[in-house]
Write a protein that holds these residues in place. Structure first.
Motif, PDB file in Angstrom:
ATOM      1  N   ILE A  83       3.172   9.337  14.768  1.00 58.68           N
ATOM      2  CA  ILE A  83       3.920   9.557  13.518  1.00 58.68           C
ATOM      3  C   ILE A  83       5.418   9.395  13.769  1.00 58.68           C
ATOM      4  N   LEU A  84       5.925   9.999  14.849  1.00 57.09           N
ATOM      5  CA  LEU A  84       7.359   9.924  15.130  1.00 57.09           C
ATOM      6  C   LEU A  84       7.832   8.490  15.386  1.00 57.09           C
ATOM      7  N   GLU A  85       6.985   7.686  15.995  1.00 55.16           N
ATOM      8  CA  GLU A  85       7.390   6.326  16.353  1.00 55.16           C
ATOM      9  C   GLU A  85       7.058   5.300  15.270  1.00 55.16           C
ATOM     10  N   ASP A  86       6.445   5.741  14.184  1.00 56.57           N
ATOM     11  CA  ASP A  86       6.063   4.818  13.115  1.00 56.57           C
ATOM     12  C   ASP A  86       7.289   4.092  12.550  1.00 56.57           C
ATOM     13  N   GLY A  87       7.196   2.777  12.480  1.00 58.57           N
ATOM     14  CA  GLY A  87       8.265   1.987  11.895  1.00 58.57           C
ATOM     15  C   GLY A  87       9.334   1.518  12.865  1.00 58.57           C
ATOM     16  N   VAL A 137      17.520   7.190   9.334  1.00 59.15           N
ATOM     17  CA  VAL A 137      16.698   7.337   8.130  1.00 59.15           C
ATOM     18  C   VAL A 137      15.228   7.371   8.523  1.00 59.15           C
ATOM     19  N   ARG A 138      14.820   6.447   9.377  1.00 62.85           N
ATOM     20  CA  ARG A 138      13.428   6.368   9.827  1.00 62.85           C
ATOM     21  C   ARG A 138      13.040   7.608  10.636  1.00 62.85           C
ATOM     22  N   LEU A 139      13.910   8.041  11.553  1.00 63.23           N
ATOM     23  CA  LEU A 139      13.611   9.209  12.381  1.00 63.23           C
ATOM     24  C   LEU A 139      13.509  10.473  11.527  1.00 63.23           C
ATOM     25  N   GLU A 140      14.411  10.632  10.561  1.00 64.76           N
ATOM     26  CA  GLU A 140      14.339  11.788   9.658  1.00 64.76           C
ATOM     27  C   GLU A 140      13.033  11.793   8.874  1.00 64.76           C
ATOM     28  N   GLU A 141      12.683  10.647   8.297  1.00 66.82           N
ATOM     29  CA  GLU A 141      11.446  10.561   7.510  1.00 66.82           C
ATOM     30  C   GLU A 141      10.228  10.897   8.353  1.00 66.82           C
ATOM     31  N   ASN A 142      10.178  10.374   9.558  1.00 69.90           N
ATOM     32  CA  ASN A 142       9.039  10.648  10.440  1.00 69.90           C
ATOM     33  C   ASN A 142       9.017  12.113  10.862  1.00 69.90           C
ATOM     34  N   PHE A 143      10.184  12.674  11.176  1.00 70.84           N
ATOM     35  CA  PHE A 143      10.271  14.076  11.558  1.00 70.84           C
ATOM     36  C   PHE A 143       9.793  14.982  10.428  1.00 70.84           C
ATOM     37  N   LEU A 144      10.189  14.672   9.210  1.00 73.12           N
ATOM     38  CA  LEU A 144       9.799  15.505   8.064  1.00 73.12           C
ATOM     39  C   LEU A 144       8.285  15.572   7.889  1.00 73.12           C
TER      40      LEU A 144
END
Length: 158
Positions: A83-87, A137-144
């Motif tokens: 999940i964290l590495e997605d994208g 942006v990507r890291l925040e979205e994955n973290f959430l």
């Protein structure tokens, strides 16, 4: 080579320009708060930007003073690595032990890096800014997506 004062001035200009870039970037224009950073709602978990003479990084940092709790948080994150590495085009870098230069504090880090850029080269700032924005942006979205699970598991950890 820059004097300490000159280097400080350039860093300040860099972060001021980054703030201005964030104001006009399409991904961020509608956001009330531009970045989550330390407002993760989990003590000892923060998102950070870092830039120096060799590279730029977007970082998810685990800074719990209790090493066992920091290890537990890192293990939980590893369970959700997909999940964290997605994208992200390349895998994130997972570093259990890192000593922060500014404080000497031991932390764990999960990050993406843009190598070969230098904060003191103004002609590279736009590349760094775009890297910061797209990757944070990507890291925040994955973290959430995993924040509540991480918080619950850490709250239950003795």
């Amino acid at each position: 080579m820059y004097s300490k004062e000159e280097a400080k001035k350039i860093r300040l200009q860099f972060w001021e320009q980054f703030g201005k870039r964030c104001e006009i970037h399409p991904l961020l224009r509608e956001r009330r708060k531009k970045w989550m950073l330390h407002r993760t709602k989990i003590p000892g978990v923060a998102l950070r930007f870092e830039a120096d003479r060799t590279d730029a990084k977007v970082i998810l940092e685990l800074s719990q003073r209790n090493e066992d709790k920091r290890l537990k948080a890192f293990e939980i994150m590893q369970n959700y690595k997909v999940i964290l590495e997605d994208g992200f085009a390349d895998a994130l870098i997972w570093e259990f032990f890192h000593e922060r230069e500014d404080s000497g504090q031991e932390v764990a880090r999960i990050y993406n890096v843009l190598p070969g850029v230098n904060i003191f080269r103004q002609n590279q700032w736009l590349d760094i800014f775009n890297f910061f924005i797209e990757n944070m942006v990507r890291l925040e979205e994955n973290f959430l997506q995993i924040r509540d699970i991480l918080k619950e598991e850490l709250d239950n950890y003795q």
